[in-house]
Write an enzyme that holds these catalytic residues in place. Structure first.
Site, PDB file in Angstrom:
ATOM      1  N   ARG A 149     -23.441  45.318  70.977  1.00 57.76           N
ATOM      2  CA  ARG A 149     -23.568  45.916  72.133  1.00 57.76           C
ATOM      3  C   ARG A 149     -22.313  45.537  72.784  1.00 57.76           C
ATOM      4  O   ARG A 149     -21.439  44.362  72.652  1.00 57.76           O
ATOM      5  CB  ARG A 149     -24.351  44.831  72.910  1.00 57.76           C
ATOM      6  N   HIS A 176     -20.444  54.990  68.651  1.00 53.18           N
ATOM      7  CA  HIS A 176     -22.087  54.650  68.815  1.00 53.18           C
ATOM      8  C   HIS A 176     -22.950  55.293  67.535  1.00 53.18           C
ATOM      9  O   HIS A 176     -23.962  55.802  67.810  1.00 53.18           O
ATOM     10  CB  HIS A 176     -22.766  54.913  70.050  1.00 53.18           C
TER      11      HIS A 176
END
Length: 311
Positions: free
Chosen positions: A226, A274
């Site tokens: 994250r 990502h």
């Protein structure tokens, strides 16, 4: 009884998921109306969900049995006070395999110093022999499903792996630590550090200046977990000083990462967009349908989020 299953995921392709969801529903013998627009919320039984969805107020869904998240991360929905039914996060073999491949690939890239070879294409013969894996300690922060899988894969390659989690865990072949003292030890051992913690109030900015100072000089960092796990200012300062040798970052506080962000141009940073562990429609759809089947059979849902812990 025919179930009504709402597909509520703005950034996820309904066209991609529809055939796989219908296939697994048929395999499970479940009759269902399925789609992104099914009429009155009061008649919806399950929501297949991404937190980016327009569905943010769950109160009209009076018949709702569960919200089945398409993402591993739930930080953007777990605190929603209108959500009073079970919330299941995505735990999927395809997602896990993708994460293991990304982490192992980039750990080996650092270990073998592949960037050095790519940069030296001038014709000058500059041999640089890496140590064996057994002499390259790796630390994984976070020993959930993804962290444990990555730690075991690295241990299988003969890396000495230390894993840290907030609560005590046991993973075969991995030296497992927990608590504040364990974190200090885990950081001190890390020639390569992998961040796979969930994002909670207790883990935000986990990699801050004091913790970075505990890392060995020249440590390399991988963050496929994250973005807010890292204090970006502290990391950039450590990269500028050379205390951190390199960082490969897949997740960020703002996504897409703004074009003007210093990570893009920093010579010691690699940005990946990502991609470390994308949810794949084929395998994720089976996980979703398995949970619907369990709900209809009166069995506990799998991978239910602990609201107090936040994951």
């Amino acid at each position: 009884m025919t179930l009504n299953i709402l597909f509520a995921a703005n950034e996820t392709g309904w066209a991609e998921y529809e055939p796989h969801l219908r296939h697994w529903l048929a395999e499970a013998g479940i009759e269902a109306q399925l789609g992104p627009d099914l009429g009155p919320p009061s008649e919806i039984d399950y929501i297949v969900y991404a937190p980016s969805s327009e569905v943010q107020d769950f109160r009209p869904y009076s018949r709702l049995k569960a919200v089945l998240n398409l993402w591993a991360g739930v930080e953007d929905v777990v605190g929603n006070p209108t959500l009073q039914v079970p919330l299941a996060r995505m735990v999927d073999n395809g997602l896990t395999e993708g994460m293991v491949e990304w982490v192992v690939g980039h750990v080996l890239r650092y270990h073998l110093d592949i960037d050095h070879a790519l940069a030296n294409q001038s014709g000058e013969w500059l041999p640089k022999v890496p140590p064996l894996a057994r002499n390259r300690p790796v630390t994984v922060l976070g020993l959930g499903a993804l962290g444990s899988a990555c730690a075991k894969a690295l241990a299988a390659l003969n890396f000495p792996v230390t894993g840290w989690s907030r609560s005590a865990k046991s993973v075969a072949g991995v030296s497992c630590l927990s608590g504040p003292e364990g974190l200090e030890q885990a950081l001190a051992r890390a020639q390569i550090l992998v961040l796979l913690l969930p994002l909670t109030p207790g883990t935000e900015n986990m990699l801050n200046a004091p913790h970075i100072d505990q890392l060995p000089e020249g440590c390399c960092i991988l963050n496929p977990g994250r973005g807010p796990l890292i204090d970006d200012t502290a990391l950039l300062e450590a990269l500028d000083s050379g205390h951190v040798g390199h960082a490969t970052l897949d997740v960020f506080r703002t996504e897409p990462l703004p074009a003007e962000h210093p990570y893009w141009s920093h010579p010691r940073v690699t940005v990946t967009p990502h991609i470390a562990s994308a949810t794949r429609a084929e395998t994720a759809s089976k996980v979703i349908v398995d949970n619907i089947r369990r709900g209809e059979q009166g069995k506990p849902f799998l991978h239910v989020v602990d609201r107090q812990r936040g994951y």
